[in-house]
Structure formats: C-alpha cells, structure tokens
Write an enzyme that holds these catalytic residues in place. Structure first.
Site, PDB file in Angstrom:
ATOM      1  N   HIS A   1      11.769  -6.434 -13.186  1.00  0.00           N
ATOM      2  CA  HIS A   1      12.231  -6.191 -14.552  1.00  0.00           C
ATOM      3  C   HIS A   1      11.136  -5.538 -15.371  1.00  0.00           C
ATOM      4  O   HIS A   1       9.953  -5.523 -14.979  1.00  0.00           O
ATOM      5  CB  HIS A   1      12.755  -7.476 -15.206  1.00  0.00           C
ATOM      6  CG  HIS A   1      11.793  -8.615 -15.221  1.00  0.00           C
ATOM      7  ND1 HIS A   1      11.568  -9.423 -14.125  1.00  0.00           N
ATOM      8  CD2 HIS A   1      10.992  -9.090 -16.200  1.00  0.00           C
ATOM      9  CE1 HIS A   1      10.680 -10.344 -14.424  1.00  0.00           C
ATOM     10  NE2 HIS A   1      10.294 -10.161 -15.684  1.00  0.00           N
TER      11      HIS A   1
ATOM     12  N   ARG B   1      11.425 -18.168 -22.403  1.00  0.00           N
ATOM     13  CA  ARG B   1      11.593 -18.005 -20.948  1.00  0.00           C
ATOM     14  C   ARG B   1      11.297 -19.306 -20.214  1.00  0.00           C
ATOM     15  O   ARG B   1      10.313 -19.973 -20.497  1.00  0.00           O
ATOM     16  CB  ARG B   1      10.653 -16.919 -20.427  1.00  0.00           C
ATOM     17  CG  ARG B   1      11.035 -16.451 -19.028  1.00  0.00           C
ATOM     18  CD  ARG B   1      10.105 -15.384 -18.516  1.00  0.00           C
ATOM     19  NE  ARG B   1       9.016 -15.967 -17.766  1.00  0.00           N
ATOM     20  CZ  ARG B   1       8.001 -15.277 -17.264  1.00  0.00           C
ATOM     21  NH1 ARG B   1       7.931 -13.967 -17.449  1.00  0.00           N
ATOM     22  NH2 ARG B   1       7.058 -15.870 -16.588  1.00  0.00           N
TER      23      ARG B   1
END
Ligand code: SIN
Length: 275
Positions: free
Chosen positions: A251, A266
C-alpha cells in the site's frame, strides 16, 4: 441489510457493503474472509467504530501487534497515522507492506479514518498475487528458491528517513529496529495462492547476493508490481475502514493534502512465519 461484494478493479480490492462491523454474523465473517483471500484488501463504508469496536473487529482475525514506532492512542493496540497541517512528510508515503521486517510478519492491518482532508489522502494498494501471476515462467522459477532480507533500520532507526523528517519526534525507533529473511515467493496460508513477497519500503537485498547485485532485479520487480492493472485506489470518506492483507498486497498513502490534517487509526494483526 443485504451483504454485497463489489470489486474495485480486476485484481485488487473489493468493497463489502451492507454490513455493520460491530454486528458481523458468522456468515458475514465468512464473506469478509473470502473477499480478503480473493482480493487482498476489503473496504467498508459508513461504519461508526469506537476504538473498542475497532479493537474487537481486529481481534476477530488474530492477536494485535502493538506498534513500536507510531504514537499510540490511549489504547495501546491502536496506533495513530497522523499528519498535521504544518507537516510535509506523511507516514506510509511509499509503496510498502507493514512489518515485513519482522520474523513473523503481520497478517493484516485495519485502518479507520478519524479525520480526513476534504480532498486527497487516498490510499493505493497493489496485489502481489497479480504481480506474481504475471511474471514469466522463467522468472517465477528463478525466484522460487530465493530469499530476501528485510529491515526497518533505514526507515525507523536513528538515521532513518522519519527521524530526519518533520515526523521525526514521533518515532522512538533507536533500539527497536529489526530485520528478517523471508522467501521471495510465498504460498499464502489463507488462499493457497503464490504471492511476491518483496517490497520497496523494507526489502534490502536477496540472501547471498550483494546489495549491488540485488538492485537491478529488485528494481525490476518493484516497477512490475505496481502496474496499474494490479492496483486499486481507495478514496476515504468519514466512516470508511480498510482491512488489508500484508502478505498479499502493498500500500501507499498519497501525500497530496498539505495544509490539512489527516488522522487515521491503525491496528496491526499478528501473522506467522512465511513459507
Ligand atoms: C500505512 O502505511 O499504514 C498508512 C496508510 C494510510 O495512511 O493510508
């Protein structure tokens, strides 16, 4: 609500619509699991996750890895991915996969949007299944038996890229750097598919090869793996959640919203040894 899976692109990512992540039935969980195995990253919209809901969703997939480098929130399981409007460097602004420098790399990460810029701040993903599948039979055979060395010292260490950036103060990485060696091609434990497991953020060289010898082949693989056909791009909205597979995707957090805050939460989920 009727659950619906909507692919983002040919090879990478799918939205799972019509679910409430705080109330997933066993059959919803199975749909999410299958979507994750097939497309590498699952996106959800319009969720209202408290930090406790975020932790509970992550725990349904495995143990939580407490992040050593990012600023923790009041819940140590949740790390902040934060860029203030005065900062120019963001976290994750290069292609990578989380925790490949660990001996047992993370299974996945769950990212929840908390405060978004009006425009920009998308996250891009690339499928390492698609990247592997598209290699020639000859290169696949060459890569099969190879291993690569991954490290985070150049990123999170005392002389790492973040320390000398305006993210610097948040990183407490001096004694926490680590490295690990993994197969260049892994067989994914959930899907049984082969995936390319090197990444530009953390892979330094092939085992038994010098840095200089490794560079041309790594550069080839890094450029190959982000062909547009293997990628998707997620536009965040309030209530968006992304759950990605660290073993099957890379990513990249786009850094195109200077002058605005972006705050994400996260959680990283533990994985295991790779084969
Ligand atoms: C990350 O690399 O984990 C951050 C991704 C993002 O902020 O979009």
């Amino acid at each position: 609500m009727t659950i619906e899976v909507r692919k983002m692109t040919g090879a990478c990512g799918a939205e799972v619509l019509g679910v409430d992540l705080t109330k997933l039935s066993n059959s919803d969980m199975e749909t999410v699991r299958q979507t994750y195995a097939d497309y590498g990253v699952v996106f959800f919209r319009d969720q209202q996750l408290t930090p406790q809901d975020h932790i509970a969703f992550a725990r349904r997939w495995g143990d939580i890895v407490v992040n050593k480098f990012f600023t923790p929130t009041e819940n140590p399981e949740i790390a902040e991915v934060r860029k203030e409007k005065e900062q120019t460097t963001n976290i994750g602004g290069g292609w990578h996969t989380d925790h490949s420098y660990d001996v047992e790399p993370a299974m996945g990460s769950v990212l929840v949007a908390r405060n978004l810029p009006e425009e920009g701040g998308d996250t891009l993903f690339a499928s390492m299944y698609a990247a592997y599948d598209a290699l020639s039979p000859g290169l696949k055979t060459t890569l099969e038996g190879m291993r690569a060395v991954h490290s985070n010292a150049h990123v999170f260490g005392a002389a790492g890229v973040y320390k000398s950036s305006d993210q610097g103060g948040g990183f407490k990485g001096e004694n926490l750097v680590s490295d690990a060696t993994h197969p260049v091609v892994i067989t994914h434990p959930m899907s049984g598919r082969k995936a390319l497991y090197v990444n530009p953020g953390f892979t330094l060289h092939f085992e038994g090869w010098t840095f200089q010898e490794s560079r041309p082949l790594l550069d080839y693989l890094f450029a190959h793996a982000v062909k547009p056909e293997f990628t998707c791009r997620f536009r965040w909205q309030p209530g968006s959640v992304a759950f990605w597979d660290n073993r099957a995707t890379w990513h990249y957090a786009a850094n195109d919203y200077h002058g605005h805050q972006r705050l994400m939460h996260r959680i990283t989920i533990a994985g295991g040894p790779l084969n």
